[in-house]
Write a protein that holds these residues in place. Structure first.
Motif, PDB file in Angstrom:
ATOM      1  N   ASN A  50      52.636 -41.993  24.109  1.00 32.39           N
ATOM      2  CA  ASN A  50      51.869 -43.030  23.414  1.00 32.39           C
ATOM      3  C   ASN A  50      51.971 -44.387  24.114  1.00 32.39           C
ATOM      4  O   ASN A  50      50.956 -45.043  24.365  1.00 32.39           O
ATOM      5  CB  ASN A  50      52.333 -43.163  21.959  1.00 32.39           C
ATOM      6  CG  ASN A  50      52.176 -41.872  21.184  1.00 32.39           C
ATOM      7  OD1 ASN A  50      51.604 -40.900  21.663  1.00 32.39           O
ATOM      8  ND2 ASN A  50      52.703 -41.849  19.982  1.00 32.39           N
ATOM      9  N   ASN A  53      50.601 -44.437  27.818  1.00 34.17           N
ATOM     10  CA  ASN A  53      49.145 -44.562  27.849  1.00 34.17           C
ATOM     11  C   ASN A  53      48.716 -46.037  27.826  1.00 34.17           C
ATOM     12  O   ASN A  53      47.772 -46.418  28.517  1.00 34.17           O
ATOM     13  CB  ASN A  53      48.539 -43.796  26.668  1.00 34.17           C
ATOM     14  CG  ASN A  53      47.171 -43.266  26.957  1.00 34.17           C
ATOM     15  OD1 ASN A  53      46.773 -43.130  28.105  1.00 34.17           O
ATOM     16  ND2 ASN A  53      46.442 -42.971  25.909  1.00 34.17           N
ATOM     17  N   GLN A  77      49.172 -33.233  29.133  1.00 37.10           N
ATOM     18  CA  GLN A  77      48.373 -34.348  28.638  1.00 37.10           C
ATOM     19  C   GLN A  77      47.867 -35.260  29.759  1.00 37.10           C
ATOM     20  O   GLN A  77      46.770 -35.794  29.684  1.00 37.10           O
ATOM     21  CB  GLN A  77      49.182 -35.193  27.645  1.00 37.10           C
ATOM     22  CG  GLN A  77      49.476 -34.508  26.341  1.00 37.10           C
ATOM     23  CD  GLN A  77      48.208 -34.179  25.573  1.00 37.10           C
ATOM     24  OE1 GLN A  77      47.360 -35.021  25.337  1.00 37.10           O
ATOM     25  NE2 GLN A  77      48.064 -32.916  25.210  1.00 37.10           N
ATOM     26  N   PHE A  78      48.691 -35.452  30.775  1.00 37.01           N
ATOM     27  CA  PHE A  78      48.376 -36.389  31.863  1.00 37.01           C
ATOM     28  C   PHE A  78      48.645 -35.698  33.206  1.00 37.01           C
ATOM     29  O   PHE A  78      49.570 -36.066  33.934  1.00 37.01           O
ATOM     30  CB  PHE A  78      49.236 -37.656  31.739  1.00 37.01           C
ATOM     31  CG  PHE A  78      49.229 -38.266  30.367  1.00 37.01           C
ATOM     32  CD1 PHE A  78      48.154 -39.037  29.938  1.00 37.01           C
ATOM     33  CD2 PHE A  78      50.293 -38.075  29.497  1.00 37.01           C
ATOM     34  CE1 PHE A  78      48.148 -39.607  28.672  1.00 37.01           C
ATOM     35  CE2 PHE A  78      50.297 -38.645  28.220  1.00 37.01           C
ATOM     36  CZ  PHE A  78      49.218 -39.411  27.814  1.00 37.01           C
ATOM     37  N   SER A  81      49.364 -37.628  36.621  1.00 35.46           N
ATOM     38  CA  SER A  81      50.263 -38.772  36.517  1.00 35.46           C
ATOM     39  C   SER A  81      51.657 -38.428  37.015  1.00 35.46           C
ATOM     40  O   SER A  81      52.000 -37.266  37.202  1.00 35.46           O
ATOM     41  CB  SER A  81      50.315 -39.244  35.068  1.00 35.46           C
ATOM     42  OG  SER A  81      49.016 -39.592  34.651  1.00 35.46           O
TER      43      SER A  81
END
Length: 189
Positions: A50, A53, A77-78, A81
């Motif tokens: 969270n 981001n 999720q990423f 990254s």
């Protein structure tokens, strides 16, 4: 570092669900005046991602977590990254950063582990580097379903940091109850 809570896939999924819509935006907004938008930042305990981001909108962020379950979640999720599996007490990394950030992560460390973490943060921060960390406020320790929580006061945090950092800002805030939390922003001496 107590990791039982975050090594359990079901607990991690519950935590991710519980923190949907939550972030440290107010803390990040307080940090922003002390860092240029191109700063290289390490986030300790990225968890669900969270805050990562939000931070990644302003800074070049390397996320990290000790939990394999959170690392799996973050990579899904990423996927493009940069995340490292790190212990917040030892922070075994060769890179240097302009800032180190954590939101309710370092309170999982016992006092000696926190002191070790702060020493290591000093070593990997660039000159005039900044730290920004939040904690549950209070004295003593608690155990929440296998999750160790070490409470902190402004005075104790200032004492811990005084030889290596200049305190730039401390603020009590409300996460669930008035003044149940505290964050501290400090610059490396």
């Amino acid at each position: 570092m107590s990791t039982d809570y975050y090594s359990n896939k079901e607990q991690v999924e519950k935590y991710i669900d519980m923190t949907k819509g939550m972030s440290g935006i107010e803390i990040i907004d307080s940090l922003r005046p002390y860092l240029s938008d191109d700063a290289k930042l390490l986030e300790l305990g990225t968890g669900p991602g969270n805050d990562w981001n939000i931070l990644s909108k302003y800074y070049t962020v390397t996320g990290s977590d000790f939990s394999e379950e959170f690392m799996k979640h973050l990579s899904l999720q990423f996927p493009k990254s940069n995340f490292l599996q790190l212990d917040a007490a030892t922070i075994e990394v060769d890179t240097h950063f302009d800032a180190i950030y954590s939101n309710k992560v370092l309170h999982h460390l016992k006092d000696d582990e926190l002191a070790s973490s702060i020493k290591r943060q000093t070593e990997i921060l660039n000159d005039n580097g900044v730290i920004c960390h939040s904690f549950w406020k209070g004295k003593g320790t608690e155990n929440y379903n296998g999750m160790f929580v070490n409470l902190h006061t402004e005075e104790a945090l200032s004492e811990l940091l005084k030889e290596q950092f200049e305190i730039l800002s401390t603020e009590e805030y409300k996460e669930f109850e008035d003044n149940d939390s505290i964050y501290i922003i400090a610059r490396k001496l």
